[in-house]
Write a protein that holds these residues in place. Structure first.
Motif, PDB file in Angstrom:
ATOM      1  N   LYS A   9     -10.703   1.630  11.557  1.00 37.30           N
ATOM      2  CA  LYS A   9     -11.227   2.475   9.965  1.00 37.30           C
ATOM      3  C   LYS A   9      -9.672   3.493   9.067  1.00 37.30           C
ATOM      4  N   ASP A  10      -8.572   3.725  10.572  1.00 29.20           N
ATOM      5  CA  ASP A  10      -7.595   4.944  10.574  1.00 29.20           C
ATOM      6  C   ASP A  10      -6.769   3.301   9.622  1.00 29.20           C
ATOM      7  N   GLU A  11      -6.803   1.654  10.383  1.00 30.33           N
ATOM      8  CA  GLU A  11      -5.810   0.770   9.895  1.00 30.33           C
ATOM      9  C   GLU A  11      -6.056   0.834   8.481  1.00 30.33           C
ATOM     10  N   TYR A  12      -7.323   0.358   8.055  1.00 31.52           N
ATOM     11  CA  TYR A  12      -7.879   0.238   6.891  1.00 31.52           C
ATOM     12  C   TYR A  12      -7.656   1.553   5.615  1.00 31.52           C
ATOM     13  N   ALA A  13      -7.721   2.105   6.174  1.00 27.91           N
ATOM     14  CA  ALA A  13      -7.470   4.051   5.326  1.00 27.91           C
ATOM     15  C   ALA A  13      -6.275   3.132   4.644  1.00 27.91           C
ATOM     16  N   THR A  14      -5.637   3.383   5.350  1.00 29.85           N
ATOM     17  CA  THR A  14      -3.972   3.757   5.322  1.00 29.85           C
ATOM     18  C   THR A  14      -3.535   2.666   4.767  1.00 29.85           C
ATOM     19  N   ALA A  15      -4.372   1.167   5.061  1.00 28.30           N
ATOM     20  CA  ALA A  15      -3.416   0.125   4.320  1.00 28.30           C
ATOM     21  C   ALA A  15      -4.332  -0.135   2.858  1.00 28.30           C
ATOM     22  N   PHE A  16      -5.381   0.717   2.010  1.00 32.23           N
ATOM     23  CA  PHE A  16      -5.804   1.080   0.957  1.00 32.23           C
ATOM     24  C   PHE A  16      -5.606   1.905   0.500  1.00 32.23           C
ATOM     25  N   ALA A  17      -4.645   3.379   1.311  1.00 32.30           N
ATOM     26  CA  ALA A  17      -3.467   3.871   0.606  1.00 32.30           C
ATOM     27  C   ALA A  17      -2.572   3.341   0.206  1.00 32.30           C
ATOM     28  N   ILE A  18      -2.066   2.310   0.756  1.00 36.08           N
ATOM     29  CA  ILE A  18      -0.650   1.805   0.034  1.00 36.08           C
ATOM     30  C   ILE A  18      -1.102   1.095  -1.257  1.00 36.08           C
ATOM     31  N   LEU A  19      -2.627   0.697  -1.078  1.00 38.79           N
ATOM     32  CA  LEU A  19      -2.347  -0.506  -2.306  1.00 38.79           C
ATOM     33  C   LEU A  19      -2.770   0.736  -3.552  1.00 38.79           C
ATOM     34  N   ALA A  20      -3.304   1.329  -3.455  1.00 40.84           N
ATOM     35  CA  ALA A  20      -3.575   2.643  -4.357  1.00 40.84           C
ATOM     36  C   ALA A  20      -1.699   3.144  -4.820  1.00 40.84           C
ATOM     37  N   LEU A  21      -1.005   3.171  -4.135  1.00 39.00           N
ATOM     38  CA  LEU A  21       0.312   3.609  -4.647  1.00 39.00           C
ATOM     39  C   LEU A  21       1.039   3.180  -5.125  1.00 39.00           C
ATOM     40  N   ASP A  23      -0.407  -0.081  -7.040  1.00 38.33           N
ATOM     41  CA  ASP A  23      -1.308   0.150  -8.032  1.00 38.33           C
ATOM     42  C   ASP A  23      -0.729   0.884  -8.936  1.00 38.33           C
ATOM     43  N   GLY A  24      -1.119   2.339  -8.786  1.00 39.11           N
ATOM     44  CA  GLY A  24      -0.660   3.658  -9.341  1.00 39.11           C
ATOM     45  C   GLY A  24       0.851   3.632  -9.364  1.00 39.11           C
ATOM     46  N   GLY A  25       2.057   2.849  -8.866  1.00 38.11           N
ATOM     47  CA  GLY A  25       3.305   2.789  -9.129  1.00 38.11           C
ATOM     48  C   GLY A  25       3.937   3.889  -8.349  1.00 38.11           C
ATOM     49  N   GLY A  26       3.884   4.863  -7.292  1.00 34.19           N
ATOM     50  CA  GLY A  26       3.913   5.939  -6.677  1.00 34.19           C
ATOM     51  C   GLY A  26       4.801   5.269  -5.349  1.00 34.19           C
ATOM     52  N   GLU A  27       5.372   6.158  -5.098  1.00 33.32           N
ATOM     53  CA  GLU A  27       6.423   6.291  -3.797  1.00 33.32           C
ATOM     54  C   GLU A  27       5.517   5.742  -2.186  1.00 33.32           C
ATOM     55  N   ILE A  28       5.765   4.792  -2.087  1.00 32.27           N
ATOM     56  CA  ILE A  28       5.138   4.714  -1.160  1.00 32.27           C
ATOM     57  C   ILE A  28       6.117   4.663   0.405  1.00 32.27           C
ATOM     58  N   SER A  29       6.238   6.235   0.828  1.00 26.84           N
ATOM     59  CA  SER A  29       6.536   7.207   2.156  1.00 26.84           C
ATOM     60  C   SER A  29       5.182   7.275   3.380  1.00 26.84           C
ATOM     61  N   SER A  30       5.348   8.013   3.693  1.00 27.17           N
ATOM     62  CA  SER A  30       4.285   8.494   5.398  1.00 27.17           C
ATOM     63  C   SER A  30       4.028   9.083   4.323  1.00 27.17           C
ATOM     64  N   ASP A  31       4.276  10.218   4.113  1.00 26.66           N
ATOM     65  CA  ASP A  31       3.795  11.570   3.195  1.00 26.66           C
ATOM     66  C   ASP A  31       3.412  11.117   2.285  1.00 26.66           C
ATOM     67  N   GLN A  32       3.630   9.750   1.369  1.00 25.15           N
ATOM     68  CA  GLN A  32       2.515  10.178   0.423  1.00 25.15           C
ATOM     69  C   GLN A  32       1.293   9.407   0.710  1.00 25.15           C
ATOM     70  N   ILE A  33       1.453   8.580   1.629  1.00 24.44           N
ATOM     71  CA  ILE A  33       0.386   8.423   2.192  1.00 24.44           C
ATOM     72  C   ILE A  33      -0.529   9.172   2.586  1.00 24.44           C
ATOM     73  N   SER A  34      -0.776   9.650   3.834  1.00 25.19           N
ATOM     74  CA  SER A  34      -0.702  11.690   4.401  1.00 25.19           C
ATOM     75  C   SER A  34      -1.468  11.598   3.489  1.00 25.19           C
ATOM     76  N   GLU A  35      -0.873  12.451   2.019  1.00 26.13           N
ATOM     77  CA  GLU A  35      -1.405  13.020   1.244  1.00 26.13           C
ATOM     78  C   GLU A  35      -2.081  12.747   0.863  1.00 26.13           C
ATOM     79  N   ALA A  54       4.170   2.665   5.728  1.00 24.76           N
ATOM     80  CA  ALA A  54       5.555   3.049   5.661  1.00 24.76           C
ATOM     81  C   ALA A  54       7.146   2.319   6.035  1.00 24.76           C
ATOM     82  N   ASN A  55       6.838   2.774   6.606  1.00 21.94           N
ATOM     83  CA  ASN A  55       8.481   1.680   8.247  1.00 21.94           C
ATOM     84  C   ASN A  55       8.497   0.325   7.277  1.00 21.94           C
ATOM     85  N   PHE A  56       6.468  -0.718   6.918  1.00 16.02           N
ATOM     86  CA  PHE A  56       6.727  -2.299   6.818  1.00 16.02           C
ATOM     87  C   PHE A  56       7.065  -2.246   5.455  1.00 16.02           C
TER      88      PHE A  56
END
Length: 88
Positions: A9-21, A23-35, A54-56
């Motif tokens: 669940k944690d991995e999926y949530a994090t992966a979906f957050a990256i996809l959302a960022l 798709d929205g053109g946002g910065e993909i960083s650990s801070d943005q993912i966490s937010e 975020a490192n990957f």
């Protein structure tokens, strides 16, 4: 989703957050993912997941390539196509 482990669940949530960022053109960083995880109510995700992901995946090109690449890892080779000598 009930059959998934907390780790999954944690991995999926994090992966979906990256996809959302992405798709929205946002910065993909650990801070943005966490937010984004916090904003979507995923407050139980272990703190190291956004950092590792975020490192990957911080380069949008990598995310695009991952989305565009078919399949993923491996799988067996294809089976035979049938008789080749006319013995049908």
């Amino acid at each position: 989703m009930d059959k998934l482990s907390k780790q999954q669940k944690d991995e999926y949530a994090t992966a979906f957050a990256i996809l959302a960022l992405y798709d929205g053109g946002g910065e993909i960083s650990s801070d943005q993912i966490s937010e984004l995880l916090k904003a979507t109510g995923n407050t139980e995700v272990e703190a190291f997941y956004p950092i590792i992901f975020a490192n990957f995946m911080s380069d949008p090109k990598k995310v695009g390539e991952l989305i565009a690449s078919p399949g993923g890892a491996g799988g067996g080779g294809g089976g035979g196509g049938g008789p080749t000598t006319g013995d049908a």
